[in-house]
Write a protein that holds these residues in place. Structure first.
Motif, PDB file in Angstrom:
ATOM      1  N   GLY A  48       0.815  -1.215   0.000  1.00 52.96           N
ATOM      2  CA  GLY A  48       0.000   0.000   0.000  1.00 52.96           C
ATOM      3  C   GLY A  48       0.843   1.258   0.000  1.00 52.96           C
ATOM      4  O   GLY A  48       0.523   2.228  -0.689  1.00 52.96           O
ATOM      5  N   LEU A  49       1.922   1.258   0.776  1.00 49.26           N
ATOM      6  CA  LEU A  49       2.817   2.411   0.797  1.00 49.26           C
ATOM      7  C   LEU A  49       3.500   2.628  -0.547  1.00 49.26           C
ATOM      8  O   LEU A  49       3.662   3.760  -0.994  1.00 49.26           O
ATOM      9  CB  LEU A  49       3.862   2.256   1.904  1.00 49.26           C
ATOM     10  CG  LEU A  49       3.344   2.387   3.333  1.00 49.26           C
ATOM     11  CD1 LEU A  49       4.448   2.030   4.327  1.00 49.26           C
ATOM     12  CD2 LEU A  49       2.828   3.787   3.580  1.00 49.26           C
ATOM     13  N   ILE A  66       2.329   1.696  -3.524  1.00 45.12           N
ATOM     14  CA  ILE A  66       1.325   2.180  -4.471  1.00 45.12           C
ATOM     15  C   ILE A  66       1.007   3.646  -4.207  1.00 45.12           C
ATOM     16  O   ILE A  66       0.876   4.452  -5.137  1.00 45.12           O
ATOM     17  CB  ILE A  66       0.054   1.312  -4.396  1.00 45.12           C
ATOM     18  CG1 ILE A  66       0.341  -0.055  -4.997  1.00 45.12           C
ATOM     19  CG2 ILE A  66      -1.122   1.980  -5.110  1.00 45.12           C
ATOM     20  CD1 ILE A  66      -0.773  -1.050  -4.830  1.00 45.12           C
ATOM     21  N   GLN A  67       0.901   4.008  -2.930  1.00 47.50           N
ATOM     22  CA  GLN A  67       0.608   5.396  -2.578  1.00 47.50           C
ATOM     23  C   GLN A  67       1.726   6.329  -3.037  1.00 47.50           C
ATOM     24  O   GLN A  67       1.472   7.397  -3.581  1.00 47.50           O
ATOM     25  CB  GLN A  67       0.413   5.508  -1.074  1.00 47.50           C
ATOM     26  CG  GLN A  67      -0.053   6.857  -0.607  1.00 47.50           C
ATOM     27  CD  GLN A  67      -0.282   6.877   0.891  1.00 47.50           C
ATOM     28  OE1 GLN A  67       0.221   6.039   1.617  1.00 47.50           O
ATOM     29  NE2 GLN A  67      -1.050   7.846   1.348  1.00 47.50           N
ATOM     30  N   SER A  68       2.972   5.925  -2.832  1.00 49.69           N
ATOM     31  CA  SER A  68       4.081   6.782  -3.261  1.00 49.69           C
ATOM     32  C   SER A  68       4.157   6.873  -4.782  1.00 49.69           C
ATOM     33  O   SER A  68       4.467   7.932  -5.333  1.00 49.69           O
ATOM     34  CB  SER A  68       5.402   6.282  -2.682  1.00 49.69           C
ATOM     35  OG  SER A  68       5.734   5.017  -3.216  1.00 49.69           O
ATOM     36  N   THR A 120       1.595   6.702  -6.870  1.00 47.20           N
ATOM     37  CA  THR A 120       0.525   7.578  -7.344  1.00 47.20           C
ATOM     38  C   THR A 120       0.853   9.037  -7.060  1.00 47.20           C
ATOM     39  O   THR A 120       0.527   9.908  -7.859  1.00 47.20           O
ATOM     40  CB  THR A 120      -0.829   7.212  -6.706  1.00 47.20           C
ATOM     41  OG1 THR A 120      -0.699   7.218  -5.278  1.00 47.20           O
ATOM     42  CG2 THR A 120      -1.307   5.859  -7.173  1.00 47.20           C
ATOM     43  N   LYS A 121       1.497   9.319  -5.935  1.00 47.00           N
ATOM     44  CA  LYS A 121       1.906  10.698  -5.648  1.00 47.00           C
ATOM     45  C   LYS A 121       2.929  11.175  -6.672  1.00 47.00           C
ATOM     46  O   LYS A 121       2.870  12.314  -7.134  1.00 47.00           O
ATOM     47  CB  LYS A 121       2.492  10.808  -4.245  1.00 47.00           C
ATOM     48  CG  LYS A 121       1.459  10.806  -3.159  1.00 47.00           C
ATOM     49  CD  LYS A 121       2.114  10.968  -1.795  1.00 47.00           C
ATOM     50  CE  LYS A 121       1.080  10.924  -0.695  1.00 47.00           C
ATOM     51  NZ  LYS A 121       1.696  11.055   0.643  1.00 47.00           N
ATOM     52  N   ARG A 133       1.180  11.883  -9.963  1.00 47.55           N
ATOM     53  CA  ARG A 133       0.401  13.118  -9.900  1.00 47.55           C
ATOM     54  C   ARG A 133       1.301  14.345  -9.981  1.00 47.55           C
ATOM     55  O   ARG A 133       0.953  15.338 -10.596  1.00 47.55           O
ATOM     56  CB  ARG A 133      -0.419  13.168  -8.616  1.00 47.55           C
ATOM     57  CG  ARG A 133      -1.586  12.225  -8.625  1.00 47.55           C
ATOM     58  CD  ARG A 133      -2.390  12.334  -7.372  1.00 47.55           C
ATOM     59  NE  ARG A 133      -3.439  11.327  -7.360  1.00 47.55           N
ATOM     60  CZ  ARG A 133      -4.103  10.973  -6.287  1.00 47.55           C
ATOM     61  NH1 ARG A 133      -3.829  11.532  -5.116  1.00 47.55           N
ATOM     62  NH2 ARG A 133      -5.032  10.058  -6.347  1.00 47.55           N
TER      63      ARG A 133
END
Length: 80
Positions: free
Chosen positions: A60-61, A63-65, A67-68, A71
């Motif tokens: 999850g971390l 994937i979150q990084s 996506t950031k 963006r």
């Protein structure tokens, strides 16, 4: 990973469907528990919990990084 998790739920199925000479981890733990509760079982349980919780959190971390980062790249392209 999914097969590993499901095998802990189906210890009776693992007992009957395993090939000869193969000892699965749930069956090894079950046989160790029949003898006595040792610190090895406690340590193995702790490691299994940490791995089971840690791998999804790490994924999850990541994937979150990612996506950031994507963006940030999109906003930079829009500004130019």
């Amino acid at each position: 990973m999914l097969a590993f998790t499901i095998s802990f739920d189906n210890t009776s199925a693992s007992l009957f469907w395993r090939p000869a000479g193969v000892e699965t981890m749930p069956m090894q733990i079950l046989s160790m528990l029949k003898i006595s509760i040792s610190p090895e079982i406690n340590a193995l349980g702790t490691v299994m919990i940490l791995v089971t919780v840690g791998i999804p959190l790490l994924g999850g971390l990541i994937i979150q990084s990612l996506t950031k980062l994507s963006r940030r790249g999109e906003t930079r392209e829009e500004v130019q």
